[in-house]
Design a protein around this motif. Structure first.
Motif, PDB file in Angstrom:
ATOM      1  N   PHE A 174       3.277  72.506  17.208  1.00 52.11           N
ATOM      2  CA  PHE A 174       4.348  71.780  17.028  1.00 52.11           C
ATOM      3  C   PHE A 174       5.077  71.560  18.454  1.00 52.11           C
ATOM      4  CE2 PHE A 174       3.395  72.655  12.820  1.00 52.11           C
ATOM      5  CZ  PHE A 174       3.815  71.423  12.055  1.00 52.11           C
ATOM      6  N   LEU A 175       4.657  70.770  19.382  1.00 51.36           N
ATOM      7  CA  LEU A 175       5.343  70.870  20.777  1.00 51.36           C
ATOM      8  C   LEU A 175       6.134  69.764  21.015  1.00 51.36           C
ATOM      9  CD1 LEU A 175       1.501  71.482  22.646  1.00 51.36           C
ATOM     10  CD2 LEU A 175       3.492  73.249  21.806  1.00 51.36           C
ATOM     11  N   PHE A 176       6.674  69.350  20.087  1.00 50.70           N
ATOM     12  CA  PHE A 176       7.953  68.181  20.411  1.00 50.70           C
ATOM     13  C   PHE A 176       9.207  69.013  21.067  1.00 50.70           C
ATOM     14  CE2 PHE A 176       5.744  67.200  16.146  1.00 50.70           C
ATOM     15  CZ  PHE A 176       4.660  66.370  16.609  1.00 50.70           C
ATOM     16  N   HIS A 177       9.639  67.900  21.924  1.00 50.58           N
ATOM     17  CA  HIS A 177      10.885  68.299  22.473  1.00 50.58           C
ATOM     18  C   HIS A 177      11.811  67.609  22.270  1.00 50.58           C
ATOM     19  CE1 HIS A 177       9.303  66.099  25.667  1.00 50.58           C
ATOM     20  NE2 HIS A 177       8.203  66.930  25.598  1.00 50.58           N
ATOM     21  N   ASP A 178      11.827  66.439  22.057  1.00 45.75           N
ATOM     22  CA  ASP A 178      13.006  65.402  21.814  1.00 45.75           C
ATOM     23  C   ASP A 178      12.959  64.847  20.400  1.00 45.75           C
ATOM     24  OD1 ASP A 178      12.551  65.535  24.633  1.00 45.75           O
ATOM     25  OD2 ASP A 178      13.729  63.509  24.767  1.00 45.75           O
ATOM     26  N   PHE A 179      14.003  65.233  19.560  1.00 43.04           N
ATOM     27  CA  PHE A 179      14.219  64.789  18.266  1.00 43.04           C
ATOM     28  C   PHE A 179      15.188  63.687  17.934  1.00 43.04           C
ATOM     29  CE2 PHE A 179      12.775  69.390  18.867  1.00 43.04           C
ATOM     30  CZ  PHE A 179      11.545  69.343  17.907  1.00 43.04           C
ATOM     31  N   ILE A 180      14.749  62.626  17.824  1.00 46.98           N
ATOM     32  CA  ILE A 180      15.580  61.417  17.497  1.00 46.98           C
ATOM     33  C   ILE A 180      15.811  61.511  15.975  1.00 46.98           C
ATOM     34  CG2 ILE A 180      16.235  58.975  17.635  1.00 46.98           C
ATOM     35  CD1 ILE A 180      14.001  59.045  20.134  1.00 46.98           C
ATOM     36  N   SER A 181      17.201  61.088  15.392  1.00 49.64           N
ATOM     37  CA  SER A 181      17.249  61.089  14.114  1.00 49.64           C
ATOM     38  C   SER A 181      16.642  59.961  13.500  1.00 49.64           C
ATOM     39  CB  SER A 181      18.762  60.756  13.831  1.00 49.64           C
ATOM     40  OG  SER A 181      19.365  59.613  14.434  1.00 49.64           O
ATOM     41  N   TYR A 182      15.735  60.426  12.320  1.00 49.09           N
ATOM     42  CA  TYR A 182      14.741  59.482  11.546  1.00 49.09           C
ATOM     43  C   TYR A 182      15.551  58.056  11.075  1.00 49.09           C
ATOM     44  CZ  TYR A 182      10.828  58.684   8.841  1.00 49.09           C
ATOM     45  OH  TYR A 182       9.521  58.125   8.254  1.00 49.09           O
ATOM     46  N   ILE A 183      16.614  58.119  10.820  1.00 42.25           N
ATOM     47  CA  ILE A 183      17.547  57.034  10.397  1.00 42.25           C
ATOM     48  C   ILE A 183      17.811  55.960  11.361  1.00 42.25           C
ATOM     49  CG2 ILE A 183      19.789  57.812  11.001  1.00 42.25           C
ATOM     50  CD1 ILE A 183      20.837  56.602   8.449  1.00 42.25           C
ATOM     51  N   THR A 184      17.489  56.542  12.637  1.00 41.27           N
ATOM     52  CA  THR A 184      17.528  55.572  13.736  1.00 41.27           C
ATOM     53  C   THR A 184      16.568  54.569  13.709  1.00 41.27           C
ATOM     54  OG1 THR A 184      18.441  57.303  15.350  1.00 41.27           O
ATOM     55  CG2 THR A 184      17.548  55.201  16.293  1.00 41.27           C
ATOM     56  N   GLY A 185      15.383  54.969  13.327  1.00 37.29           N
ATOM     57  CA  GLY A 185      14.322  53.724  13.197  1.00 37.29           C
ATOM     58  C   GLY A 185      14.493  52.862  12.153  1.00 37.29           C
ATOM     59  N   THR A 186      15.123  53.072  11.150  1.00 36.83           N
ATOM     60  CA  THR A 186      15.474  51.936  10.284  1.00 36.83           C
ATOM     61  C   THR A 186      16.873  51.061  10.717  1.00 36.83           C
ATOM     62  OG1 THR A 186      16.830  53.596   9.078  1.00 36.83           O
ATOM     63  CG2 THR A 186      14.562  53.335   8.431  1.00 36.83           C
ATOM     64  N   SER A 187      17.532  51.380  11.558  1.00 31.68           N
ATOM     65  CA  SER A 187      18.775  50.766  12.099  1.00 31.68           C
ATOM     66  C   SER A 187      18.806  50.208  13.287  1.00 31.68           C
ATOM     67  CB  SER A 187      20.075  51.702  11.803  1.00 31.68           C
ATOM     68  OG  SER A 187      19.819  52.984  12.763  1.00 31.68           O
ATOM     69  N   ASP A 188      18.126  50.745  14.094  1.00 28.30           N
ATOM     70  CA  ASP A 188      17.878  50.296  15.728  1.00 28.30           C
ATOM     71  C   ASP A 188      17.008  48.949  15.557  1.00 28.30           C
ATOM     72  OD1 ASP A 188      16.974  50.044  18.526  1.00 28.30           O
ATOM     73  OD2 ASP A 188      18.697  50.979  18.664  1.00 28.30           O
ATOM     74  N   HIS A 189      17.694  47.860  15.895  1.00 30.43           N
ATOM     75  CA  HIS A 189      16.783  46.708  16.009  1.00 30.43           C
ATOM     76  C   HIS A 189      15.544  46.498  16.909  1.00 30.43           C
ATOM     77  CE1 HIS A 189      19.309  46.115  19.810  1.00 30.43           C
ATOM     78  NE2 HIS A 189      18.300  45.118  20.226  1.00 30.43           N
ATOM     79  N   TYR A 190      15.611  47.516  17.871  1.00 31.87           N
ATOM     80  CA  TYR A 190      14.531  47.509  19.141  1.00 31.87           C
ATOM     81  C   TYR A 190      13.364  48.008  18.457  1.00 31.87           C
ATOM     82  CZ  TYR A 190      11.779  48.371  23.071  1.00 31.87           C
ATOM     83  OH  TYR A 190      10.802  48.315  23.983  1.00 31.87           O
ATOM     84  N   ILE A 191      13.306  48.942  17.264  1.00 28.49           N
ATOM     85  CA  ILE A 191      12.369  49.510  16.709  1.00 28.49           C
ATOM     86  C   ILE A 191      12.122  49.453  15.365  1.00 28.49           C
ATOM     87  CG2 ILE A 191      11.947  51.360  18.587  1.00 28.49           C
ATOM     88  CD1 ILE A 191      13.197  53.170  16.935  1.00 28.49           C
ATOM     89  N   LYS A 192      13.037  48.728  14.817  1.00 28.04           N
ATOM     90  CA  LYS A 192      13.004  48.460  13.231  1.00 28.04           C
ATOM     91  C   LYS A 192      11.763  48.031  12.737  1.00 28.04           C
ATOM     92  CE  LYS A 192      16.339  46.849   9.676  1.00 28.04           C
ATOM     93  NZ  LYS A 192      17.614  46.141   9.489  1.00 28.04           N
ATOM     94  N   ASP A 193      11.127  47.180  13.273  1.00 32.43           N
ATOM     95  CA  ASP A 193      10.015  46.675  12.975  1.00 32.43           C
ATOM     96  C   ASP A 193       8.743  47.670  12.498  1.00 32.43           C
ATOM     97  OD1 ASP A 193       9.486  46.930  15.436  1.00 32.43           O
ATOM     98  OD2 ASP A 193       8.345  45.246  15.585  1.00 32.43           O
ATOM     99  N   GLN A 194       8.917  48.752  13.280  1.00 31.65           N
ATOM    100  CA  GLN A 194       8.000  49.880  13.245  1.00 31.65           C
ATOM    101  C   GLN A 194       8.278  50.644  11.909  1.00 31.65           C
ATOM    102  OE1 GLN A 194       6.834  52.033  16.805  1.00 31.65           O
ATOM    103  NE2 GLN A 194       8.267  50.438  17.971  1.00 31.65           N
ATOM    104  N   PHE A 195       9.477  50.677  11.353  1.00 32.52           N
ATOM    105  CA  PHE A 195       9.845  51.472  10.294  1.00 32.52           C
ATOM    106  C   PHE A 195       9.980  50.536   9.020  1.00 32.52           C
ATOM    107  CE2 PHE A 195      10.524  54.375  13.437  1.00 32.52           C
ATOM    108  CZ  PHE A 195      10.849  55.493  13.081  1.00 32.52           C
TER     109      PHE A 195
END
Length: 822
Positions: free
Chosen positions: A200-221
């Protein structure tokens, strides 16, 4: 008493310097190998062992069975996590996260205004449940609130200091971080990075809910889609205390059928979920580990342990052989000590003390050598391994156990033999009876045979692995791989005219012969497939078909031959395709030309076969050639961004390719100033398929060299002892007219017979092991007879050279010196 033991041991070492040196070198080689291999194996087997209740943590993966092809994906459909939260029982924590991949990051308030960091990895979308599953120490913010709202981001302290080097952690809260030029986030927390071995080498954790609300990446979620599986969509769960993985797995598959019931046309195909234990992920070769994280191979690790054991055994065999061979030289010492009242137990302790001291010297040498060996194998030793003894309590314990174990293994039998002499017989110059002489001789012979069985096994294995690698790198793969460079243009430029501008400028470079634009190269790790149906009027043939997207120059760049029909043309974008000969045979055509003009049901669209190519490998030789279709890429799509560039032949000693690449880089910087210029020669990409085998070959080469060195040292020691015991016999034979050749043959024959016996014993064992290893390749070289012959002859010659150092010296010695006392 103990002090006395060690004083006597040191005195004996000074008296027998050569034998002591041979023993120390032999043991230090074995112990050095064991130490380094322990560091590697211990490193990999400690991954993610520190998590609380780690035995209850699982990753949900997806299995496929499609048109006879079995597939594995470490991701899940995006709809599954929500359904597990509401419908599954026996699950305490549901922690989905989405791996964002490599992204450029902009820091508006960084050390420099709008500071840009390119190609950052370790970025994921996660919710607060992730931090309930994987423990982090919070330096600012809170696990309960930091990922509750859209466009929040939590950073590890190491990454936070890269973004905001002059700020305290508390001052970073509220600062902005922009991903991929458009996704704006606000720092809501800072955590300390995990210091244990972890995937688990992740270092930037963006809130999961962002994926369903941000228009730029919404189609991936798309949380409603059950039919698509993406490896970026990961799901980890923690089971309840009394729940079983089998029960929960069954629930998930019932859930899948309820939400995505199988259709009539999917008959024979299936998909399902599998729960993979956390401790299996680091070693998984089927599903793969975390994105971009190295996975270890348990078979390789166990193989390393075997190599370490063999080298240790060789060192111990040397010690036993040389010590028992010298037994008669210490007979009088033992007789006198027993006459003076020494008990057998005291003598055993004395001899074990000597062995312990030699082993201790070897361990000290090994500790000094370990950092050097790790640097020597830096190319394939995992990063993070340290040979610092003082920072690893477990390593100290291992060395103590190893020292005691090797001391007992090497010294116990010689101690029993030496302490068993009877003082009356010894002082009458009858050190041992015939039975004990015979027994000791047979032991030495057996141990010598064992040494050379191990050494010859390594030689045979090394030759075969090298032969297979050579075969893989020089085999005709069905396409040209030399003088071809691959370049992929940025995803974000696909819907622009930059690609065409780049193409036009590349064509003007004089060193370039031809350019093709499309998808992946003929043989690559990228896989794209679809289900295609062909109806011949009587039956329906449904096949999982590999796809390559290519323009009309693709076959010309890679010089892929057509068996029938024609090449692709620009007009073929609408429907025509070229297939490989394997697919033509699957469809039932005996000759390639019979497939021309046939129509395929290609995802509901009819496509006509216009050409059939020779078969070529789509992956490494580990995988068989599969049915394949080559079709024109769609303009401004993901499958039309790779440039395949063929260079003109280079003059001898010339640098035309280097000049051409420099010109390409200059053009790249004009058109894509914000992106790094990256290229790869295709033959080098092919060679990377066999990195694991090349590493195995390197390790085997070293193991072979070390095993031969240890065995030959032992052989030299035995030769020195044997010639010393037969000095007078050699003198008498020379006086009676024996030649140097006859005496050398006499002294060498017995040991050479032992090496021959080792060859007979090891050959079937090595052949079986080779066959098992070769099963990993769909296309493989032959196990030739000369591999065994070369090993046997080579070992005999090496042994003869080693023996000759001592036997020739004894044979040419003046017999007067040895017979003077008679």
């Amino acid at each position: 008493m103990i002090k006395s033991y060690f004083k006597i041991a040191l005195r004996g070492f000074r008296r027998h310097k050569l034998f002591t040196l041979i023993n120390v070198v032999g043991l230090s080689i074995g112990i050095s190998a064991a130490l380094v291999i322990y560091l590697i194996v211990h490193f990999d087997f400690t991954f993610d062992k520190f998590h609380k209740d780690s035995d209850r943590i699982y990753r949900v993966t997806t299995n496929y069975s499609f048109a006879g092809e079995v597939g594995y994906n470490n991701g899940v459909t995006m709809a599954l996590p929500g359904a597990v939260k509401t419908e599954a029982t026996g699950v305490d924590i549901v922690a989905p996260f989405y791996i964002y991949g490599q992204q450029d990051v902009i820091i508006p308030d960084g050390p420099v205004a709008n500071h840009k960091l390119k190609k950052q990895e370790g970025i994921v979308f996660a919710d607060e449940q992730y931090f309930n599953l994987i423990h982090y120490d919070w330096l600012a913010g809170s696990a309960k609130t930091s990922l509750k709202r859209p466009n929040q981001v939590v950073l590890t302290s190491a990454q936070a200091k890269i973004y905001f080097p002059k700020l305290e952690y508390s001052e970073m809260i509220g600062k902005q971080v922009i991903y991929d030029d458009s996704l704006k986030t606000t720092v809501s927390g800072v955590v300390a990075p995990i210091t244990e071995n972890t995937d688990f080498l992740f270092h930037d954790f963006i809130s999961y809910i962002t994926g369903t609300s941000d228009h730029y990446i919404k189609d991936q979620f798309d949380m409603t889609q059950w039919g698509n599986t993406n490896s970026a969509s990961q799901l980890f769960i923690k089971l309840s205390d009394k729940a079983s993985s089998a029960q929960v797995e069954k629930q998930l598959n019932v859930m899948l059928k309820a939400h995505n019931p199988p259709k009539p046309e999917d008959k024979g195909n299936s998909s399902g979920f599998h729960l993979q234990a956390l401790n299996e992920i680091h070693f998984d070769q089927q599903y793969g580990g975390m994105d971009g994280v190295r996975t270890a191979n348990k078979t390789t690790l166990y193989g390393l342990l075997v190599i370490a054991a063999f080298l240790l055994v060789l060192g111990c065999i040397n010690f036993i052989n040389l010590t028992t061979a010298q037994a008669s030289q210490r007979a009088k010492e033992i007789g006198i000590r027993k006459t003076m009242g020494s008990k057998r137990s005291q003598l055993i302790i004395q001899f074990l003390s000597e062995t312990f001291l030699i082993t201790l010297f070897a361990v000290i040498i090994s500790i000094a050598l370990a950092p050097v060996i790790l640097k020597l194998f830096a190319d394939f030793v995992p990063q993070g391994i340290s040979a610092n003894v003082f920072k690893q309590p477990g390593l100290i314990i291992f060395l103590i156990v190893l020292t005691i174990g090797v001391s007992i293994l090497s010294g116990f039998y010689p101690a029993l033999v030496l302490s068993g002499y009877k003082p009356v017989s010894v002082l009458k110059n009858q050190a041992s009876n015939n039975n004990s002489k015979t027994r000791n001789a047979w032991l030495r012979k057996s141990l010598t045979v064992t040494q050379f069985v191990i050494a010859q096994f390594f030689i045979m294995a090394t030759i075969l692995v090298s032969k297979q690698i050579y075969y893989a790198l020089h085999k005709d793969l069905g396409f040209k791989k030399d003088a071809i460079v691959n370049i992929s243009t940025p995803y974000k430029s696909i819907n622009t005219n930059k690609q065409q501008v780049f193409m036009n400028k590349l064509i003007a470079i004089p060193q370039i012969e031809l350019i093709s634009v499309g998808g992946a190269a003929p043989s690559s790790n990228n896989t794209n497939s679809t289900t295609v149906t062909y109806t011949d009027g009587k039956k329906e043939i449904k096949t999982d078909l590999q796809q390559k997207f290519a323009d009309e120059n693709y076959l010309k760049v890679y010089k892929i031959k057509l068996l029938a029909g024609r090449n692709l043309m620009q007009a073929d974008t609408s429907g025509n395709i070229v297939i490989n000969n394997t697919y033509a045979k699957v469809l039932g055509f005996r000759t390639p030309d019979k497939a021309l003009g046939k129509l395929l049901d290609y995802n509901g669209k009819k496509r006509e076969i216009v050409g059939v190519t020779v078969d070529f490998y789509q992956k490494s030789l580990h995988s068989p050639i599969k049915p394949l279709a080559i079709l024109m890429p769609v303009h401004n799509k993901w499958n039309n961004r790779t440039f395949h560039i063929a260079f003109k032949p280079q003059t001898a000693g010339g640098n035309e390719w280097k000049t051409g690449i420099s010109s390409m880089e200059k053009i790249w910087k004009e058109i894509y100033p914000d992106d790094d210029f990256e290229y790869a020669f295709y033959d080098e990409s092919i060679a990377k398929f066999y990195n694991a085998e090349q590493h195995t070959s390197t390790l085997l080469t070293w193991a072979t060299g070390l095993s031969i060195l240890i065995s030959c040292l032992g052989l030299l020691g035995l030769a020195i002892y044997t010639t010393g015991q037969r000095t007078k016999e050699i003198g008498v034979r020379k006086v009676l007219g024996a030649t140097v050749t006859q005496i050398v043959t006499l002294l060498s024959t017995e040991l050479m017979w032992l090496i021959g016996l080792a060859f007979v014993l090891v050959t079937p064992l090595a052949y079986y092991a080779m066959q098992k290893w070769m099963e990993n390749f769909a296309d493989r070289t032959t196990i030739s007879w000369w591999i065994f012959a070369l090993s046997g002859v080579g070992m005999l010659l090496l042994a003869l050279v080693t023996l000759s150092f001592q036997t020739v010296k004894a044979a040419v010695a003046n017999p007067v010196s040895s017979l003077r006392s008679e």
